[in-house]
Design a protein around this motif. Sequence first.
Motif, PDB file in Angstrom:
ATOM      1  N   CYS A   1      10.492   1.966   3.454  1.00  0.00           N
ATOM      2  CA  CYS A   1       9.163   1.996   2.379  1.00  0.00           C
ATOM      3  C   CYS A   1       9.583   3.731   2.221  1.00  0.00           C
ATOM      4  CB  CYS A   1       7.793   2.576   2.336  1.00  0.00           C
ATOM      5  SG  CYS A   1       7.564   0.352   3.161  1.00  0.00           S
ATOM      6  N   LEU A   2       9.641   4.560   3.750  1.00  0.00           N
ATOM      7  CA  LEU A   2       9.332   6.014   2.812  1.00  0.00           C
ATOM      8  C   LEU A   2      10.627   6.412   1.860  1.00  0.00           C
ATOM      9  CD1 LEU A   2       8.363   8.723   4.063  1.00  0.00           C
ATOM     10  CD2 LEU A   2      10.120   8.667   6.259  1.00  0.00           C
TER      11      LEU A   2
ATOM     12  N   SER B   1       8.453   0.754   7.606  1.00  0.00           N
ATOM     13  CA  SER B   1       7.997   1.806   7.340  1.00  0.00           C
ATOM     14  C   SER B   1       8.676   2.836   7.224  1.00  0.00           C
ATOM     15  CB  SER B   1       7.469   2.415   8.263  1.00  0.00           C
ATOM     16  OG  SER B   1       5.883   1.414   8.585  1.00  0.00           O
TER      17      SER B   1
ATOM     18  N   ARG C   1       1.512   9.644   2.407  1.00  0.00           N
ATOM     19  CA  ARG C   1       1.332   8.120   1.923  1.00  0.00           C
ATOM     20  C   ARG C   1       1.524   7.914   3.108  1.00  0.00           C
ATOM     21  NH1 ARG C   1       2.026   5.746  -3.496  1.00  0.00           N
ATOM     22  NH2 ARG C   1       1.941   3.955  -3.203  1.00  0.00           N
ATOM     23  N   VAL C   2       2.276   8.161   4.148  1.00  0.00           N
ATOM     24  CA  VAL C   2       3.285   7.394   5.218  1.00  0.00           C
ATOM     25  C   VAL C   2       2.346   7.323   6.094  1.00  0.00           C
ATOM     26  CG1 VAL C   2       4.958   6.439   6.840  1.00  0.00           C
ATOM     27  CG2 VAL C   2       5.269   6.753   4.443  1.00  0.00           C
TER      28      VAL C   2
ATOM     29  N   LEU D   1      10.016   5.867  -1.394  1.00  0.00           N
ATOM     30  CA  LEU D   1       9.125   6.792  -1.822  1.00  0.00           C
ATOM     31  C   LEU D   1       9.817   8.200  -2.412  1.00  0.00           C
ATOM     32  CD1 LEU D   1       5.621   6.339   0.802  1.00  0.00           C
ATOM     33  CD2 LEU D   1       5.954   5.953  -1.904  1.00  0.00           C
TER      34      LEU D   1
ATOM     35  N   ARG E   1       1.460  -1.299  -0.010  1.00  0.00           N
ATOM     36  CA  ARG E   1       0.125  -0.148  -0.430  1.00  0.00           C
ATOM     37  C   ARG E   1       1.089   0.881  -0.193  1.00  0.00           C
ATOM     38  NH1 ARG E   1      -2.798  -3.981   2.281  1.00  0.00           N
ATOM     39  NH2 ARG E   1      -4.806  -4.585   1.617  1.00  0.00           N
ATOM     40  N   LEU E   2       1.905   1.444   0.472  1.00  0.00           N
ATOM     41  CA  LEU E   2       2.789   3.033   0.720  1.00  0.00           C
ATOM     42  C   LEU E   2       3.775   2.264  -0.819  1.00  0.00           C
ATOM     43  CD1 LEU E   2       4.723   2.598   4.368  1.00  0.00           C
ATOM     44  CD2 LEU E   2       2.935   3.582   3.601  1.00  0.00           C
TER      45      LEU E   2
ATOM     46  N   VAL F   1      -1.129   5.693   5.402  1.00  0.00           N
ATOM     47  CA  VAL F   1      -1.356   4.922   5.701  1.00  0.00           C
ATOM     48  C   VAL F   1      -1.077   3.746   6.647  1.00  0.00           C
ATOM     49  CG1 VAL F   1      -0.694   2.604   4.492  1.00  0.00           C
ATOM     50  CG2 VAL F   1      -1.314   4.745   3.545  1.00  0.00           C
TER      51      VAL F   1
END
Length: 314
Positions: free
Chosen positions: A77-78, A74, A144-145, A81, A32-33, A148
């Motif tokens: 992912c950050l 997370s 986004r983070v 992104l 989702r991220l 979500v």
Amino acid sequence: MTTQSEPGRDRLDPGLSAIVSERRQLINLAYRLLGSLADAEDVVQETYARWYAMSRERQEAIESPGAWLTRVASRICLDLLGSARARRESYVGEWVPEPLPDRTEWISVRPGGSAVDPADRVTLDESVSMAFLVVLESMTPAERVAFVLHDVFCHSFTEVAEIVGRTPAACRQLASSARRRVRASHPPATPAAQQAGIVRDFKQAWEAKDIEALVGLLDPDATMVSDGGGLVSAVLHPIEGSEKIARYIIAIADLAPNLAILERTVNGQPGLVAQHNGVTVTVAAFDVPGNRIKHIWAVRNPEKLWPWTAEAQN
């Protein structure tokens, strides 16, 4: 030559099953991220690598391994992104999230009457619909983070703040801004059965090359976005208007006379999969907010279609 095992090393780590059981949650979060199953799997692999790189003492000192894994995944992912935004700005054509391979026909029942549920399966709900993921793509990485983690996975803003590196109040504002984007861009979904009927009618009109029927199924201001990659040429800009879209997809059918169009679930919504000589060449997701199709996202990049192609060749 054999060596004597250290005390306890030959016994199953009692915490191992708890660590492994977090894998599905991490895959769900990372997809989702990032909007990419391949990237999500890479993130989870890196997260576990960091866990197992720690000493047993450090692992045992962590009060909640699940929370630790979530924070690490997370943060990875950050970081991704931020770099992904730069990559996607130079992407040839429009960027479309990677579609999840759920290959069940809408009217069929899975063998045995139950769903296959491997550890890597992403839970299909509204938060993975293509329309939702496209809205997420418009957000800043921090938005986004925060959104979500809080709105989809129900983490507190205190927990989100530790991941994002901002105050809880700032994270609350990030999530609120993201929520407004979702509400403005994501109208209530049409019931699945109604969507399936409209998309099925679209499929039949496509196969029949019936331009009038296609135009009737599309919103006059409908938009079609198509990506590409490798040897597949990209459509550089969205195709706008029902008639232009209808003529474009009929042209595709003319170029590939042996094209097989299959009804499939795409990110939890009724979609279509086009196969040519048994190879998946397009996965199409639809946004049907009323009685007509408003958006079509056609994924044609082979790098995003390998799970679908692998299934088609089995």
